[in-house]
Design a protein around this motif. Sequence first.
Motif, mmCIF file in Angstrom:
data_model
loop_
_atom_site.group_PDB
_atom_site.id
_atom_site.type_symbol
_atom_site.label_atom_id
_atom_site.label_comp_id
_atom_site.label_asym_id
_atom_site.label_seq_id
_atom_site.Cartn_x
_atom_site.Cartn_y
_atom_site.Cartn_z
ATOM 1 N N TYR A 165 24.249 -59.931 -72.817
ATOM 2 C CA TYR A 165 24.195 -61.316 -72.339
ATOM 3 C C TYR A 165 25.184 -61.589 -71.203
ATOM 4 O O TYR A 165 24.927 -62.451 -70.358
ATOM 5 N N ALA A 169 25.180 -67.968 -74.928
ATOM 6 C CA ALA A 169 24.340 -67.260 -75.896
ATOM 7 C C ALA A 169 25.172 -66.284 -76.704
ATOM 8 O O ALA A 169 24.999 -66.162 -77.927
ATOM 9 N N ASN A 191 18.507 -74.885 -81.080
ATOM 10 C CA ASN A 191 18.013 -73.934 -80.088
ATOM 11 C C ASN A 191 16.528 -73.627 -80.263
ATOM 12 O O ASN A 191 16.068 -72.544 -79.890
ATOM 13 N N LEU A 205 17.024 -69.002 -76.458
ATOM 14 C CA LEU A 205 18.267 -69.081 -75.687
ATOM 15 C C LEU A 205 18.035 -69.443 -74.227
ATOM 16 O O LEU A 205 18.883 -69.187 -73.372
ATOM 17 N N PRO A 231 20.752 -72.480 -74.156
ATOM 18 C CA PRO A 231 21.503 -72.372 -75.422
ATOM 19 C C PRO A 231 22.425 -73.552 -75.671
ATOM 20 O O PRO A 231 23.094 -74.044 -74.761
#
Length: 247
Positions: A74, A82, A177, A216, A219
Amino acid sequence: MNLPKSLENEFNRFGLGHLISAHIRGIDTHEAYGELKQVEDNSFFIYPQQLVRKEETSLENTKLLFIDTISTFYNKHNNERACEIISTCVGELIMNFWAHATDDTDTIVTAKGTKNSFTIVIADNGQGIISTLLPFSSANNKRLILHKCIERGISSKKQSYHMGYGLYYISELAKANKGTLDIWSEGYHLHANKSSTSTTKTGYWKGTITELNLNLLKPRGLTKIDQYKRFKPTIKINFGELHAENN
């Protein structure tokens, strides 16, 4: 294996083809496990890891493997929020396992994700979450006990640092989310999403299986959740303390 080509390609993409074939043929799987892949450019897969209750290093190593893999992926996609959300969920799910699966022998945890989604599954064959909560619950049936397990303050260890916020946080993160939280335990299935929570009868599983799915794309962390702002405790997961408590 006689599989649809699309499914076979998906297995092979993560190095699962030879492993599944080895299991089917009953041959040694050591070499096949070495072919499993964890991270690709647009997605990642963390192959099933066993959590060994009596080995603190098993929990630490699994936690680090998950967090390191997730962080690498990420951060590469410039999505630090995230990473924060997923780190919280992984820690809370592992802590939940440690708290209730006291007679477990074969707990497995696995995860996969893309830059816009994340899924984690943890399954144990220990004491189910319903039986663990039963002595501390005002509910009078198993379905209701499972249904209430994601409410704030529900815990099987009232006199310890377990505040009963773990599954509550996870369910709130799932809802915020646009994701889902599913829990199967002792013949019942809880399903929670943004609009509703339902608990129904299902096939019997002695322990607990938990699956979390998160969207996400945009997020939202705990600090963005209205209910969290009103009831903001300190989240601190100390694996050394967890280990000491259970020895």
